[in-house]
Design a protein around this motif. Sequence first.
Motif, PDB file in Angstrom:
ATOM      1  N   LYS A 120       0.846  -1.188   0.000  1.00 44.23           N
ATOM      2  CA  LYS A 120       0.000   0.000   0.000  1.00 44.23           C
ATOM      3  C   LYS A 120       0.885   1.242   0.000  1.00 44.23           C
ATOM      4  N   TYR A 121       0.708   2.056  -1.034  1.00 43.62           N
ATOM      5  CA  TYR A 121       1.631   3.153  -1.291  1.00 43.62           C
ATOM      6  C   TYR A 121       0.911   4.497  -1.285  1.00 43.62           C
ATOM      7  N   ASP A 122       1.612   5.543  -0.820  1.00 43.79           N
ATOM      8  CA  ASP A 122       1.043   6.885  -0.869  1.00 43.79           C
ATOM      9  C   ASP A 122       1.445   7.559  -2.189  1.00 43.79           C
ATOM     10  N   ALA A 123       0.967   8.790  -2.393  1.00 47.01           N
ATOM     11  CA  ALA A 123       1.152   9.471  -3.686  1.00 47.01           C
ATOM     12  C   ALA A 123       2.620   9.648  -4.041  1.00 47.01           C
ATOM     13  N   LYS A 182       0.242   2.366   8.103  1.00 44.12           N
ATOM     14  CA  LYS A 182       0.630   3.672   7.580  1.00 44.12           C
ATOM     15  C   LYS A 182       1.629   3.477   6.451  1.00 44.12           C
ATOM     16  N   THR A 183       1.598   4.402   5.484  1.00 48.06           N
ATOM     17  CA  THR A 183       2.586   4.344   4.420  1.00 48.06           C
ATOM     18  C   THR A 183       3.958   4.693   4.995  1.00 48.06           C
ATOM     19  N   GLN A 184       5.006   4.245   4.311  1.00 48.90           N
ATOM     20  CA  GLN A 184       6.349   4.410   4.851  1.00 48.90           C
ATOM     21  C   GLN A 184       6.890   5.815   4.684  1.00 48.90           C
ATOM     22  N   THR A 185       6.586   6.453   3.560  1.00 51.39           N
ATOM     23  CA  THR A 185       7.187   7.764   3.276  1.00 51.39           C
ATOM     24  C   THR A 185       6.458   8.907   3.966  1.00 51.39           C
ATOM     25  N   GLU A 186       5.157   9.018   3.711  1.00 53.36           N
ATOM     26  CA  GLU A 186       4.386  10.133   4.269  1.00 53.36           C
ATOM     27  C   GLU A 186       3.665   9.757   5.561  1.00 53.36           C
ATOM     28  N   HIS A 187       3.781   8.489   5.954  1.00 53.29           N
ATOM     29  CA  HIS A 187       3.150   7.999   7.186  1.00 53.29           C
ATOM     30  C   HIS A 187       1.651   8.299   7.219  1.00 53.29           C
ATOM     31  N   GLN A 188       1.017   8.151   6.064  1.00 51.34           N
ATOM     32  CA  GLN A 188      -0.423   8.366   5.967  1.00 51.34           C
ATOM     33  C   GLN A 188      -1.171   7.132   6.451  1.00 51.34           C
ATOM     34  N   ALA A 189      -2.250   7.355   7.207  1.00 49.58           N
ATOM     35  CA  ALA A 189      -3.104   6.242   7.619  1.00 49.58           C
ATOM     36  C   ALA A 189      -3.740   5.631   6.378  1.00 49.58           C
TER      37      ALA A 189
END
Length: 331
Positions: A120-123, A182-189
């Motif tokens: 699961k990846y953020d933008a 949480k995503t690894q880069t932006e730590h988004q839920a």
Amino acid sequence: MTTIKDVAQHAGVSASTVSRILNYDQTLAVSEPTRRKVLEVAEKLQYKKRTKKVKQSGDKVAIIQWHSDKEELNDLYYYQIQYGIETKAQTSGVSIDTISFNNLQNIDLSGYTGIIAVGKYDASEIDQLAALKRPLVFIGQNYLLYGFDSVQSDFLTPINWMITHFLELGIQDIGLLAGQEKTQTEHQAIYDPRATTYRTRMTHEGLFNPDFLYAGTYGPDSGHSLMLQAIDQLQDQLPHAFIIGSDSMAIGALNALKECEITVPDRVSIVSFNDVAIAKYAYPALTTAHVHTEIMGERAFELLREQLKNPHKVPESVVISTQIIHRDSSL
């Protein structure tokens, strides 16, 4: 000829578990009786590793791992997806390398013809993968918004089935132990459709109680601590049923209930997700939604091959159904 799937069916475990046992993977978290049973079944069925050579296509695919090795050991969900990719690649003559997303900047991917990103990846992470300018498929969430093929499992239908099942039994107090990532880069839920579907359906039924909803990581330690927390806070108001985000969490929750001398399923029914090998051998055996992880991996590989044949292919979001496996942990 006996296959790994034949051994898995007779031993009552997943094909990926059989593969790891037969390859003497010492990192596999499986009980010694299960390991011994697989070896005995393989010997009885006269299983032999296939030696047939497949003509190599020249293609080379990178599997980008979002999860850590520790997370894989706690929950074999991601490993089983990867096994599906590798099996399909092997029969197609395509070589596979596995790369951690955290190590992506240190790897030269110019020699790879395609990428399958598992997790699961953020933008910002999606932009980083897209910048590699390679055919790309995601497994785990819907990434059509970003213009990419993706494969995910249907978690909405089983949540509704579980709630309906309990309501038909007269159980209206239904709790949820949800996974929180949480995503690894932006730590988004990360959006979990199970928690949202649970909240929506229970609200529709006029039964939603925020005190019955707990969130933590997907491992057994989290399931154990969350259930102990629920027992301590709710006491006599502890729900008579819990939906739990993964089998590994459910194992921890079962241990917590056992420690507190709360019987399953007589006092609390438990249902979970994934149907990894340990689910069948838990005590009591887990009622769970079987996620077709290997099919998810196989379909992602097929989508990538379609991109390689047709660079102008229209992106797709593929949702793979789940199957409820009813065992002893629930009424």
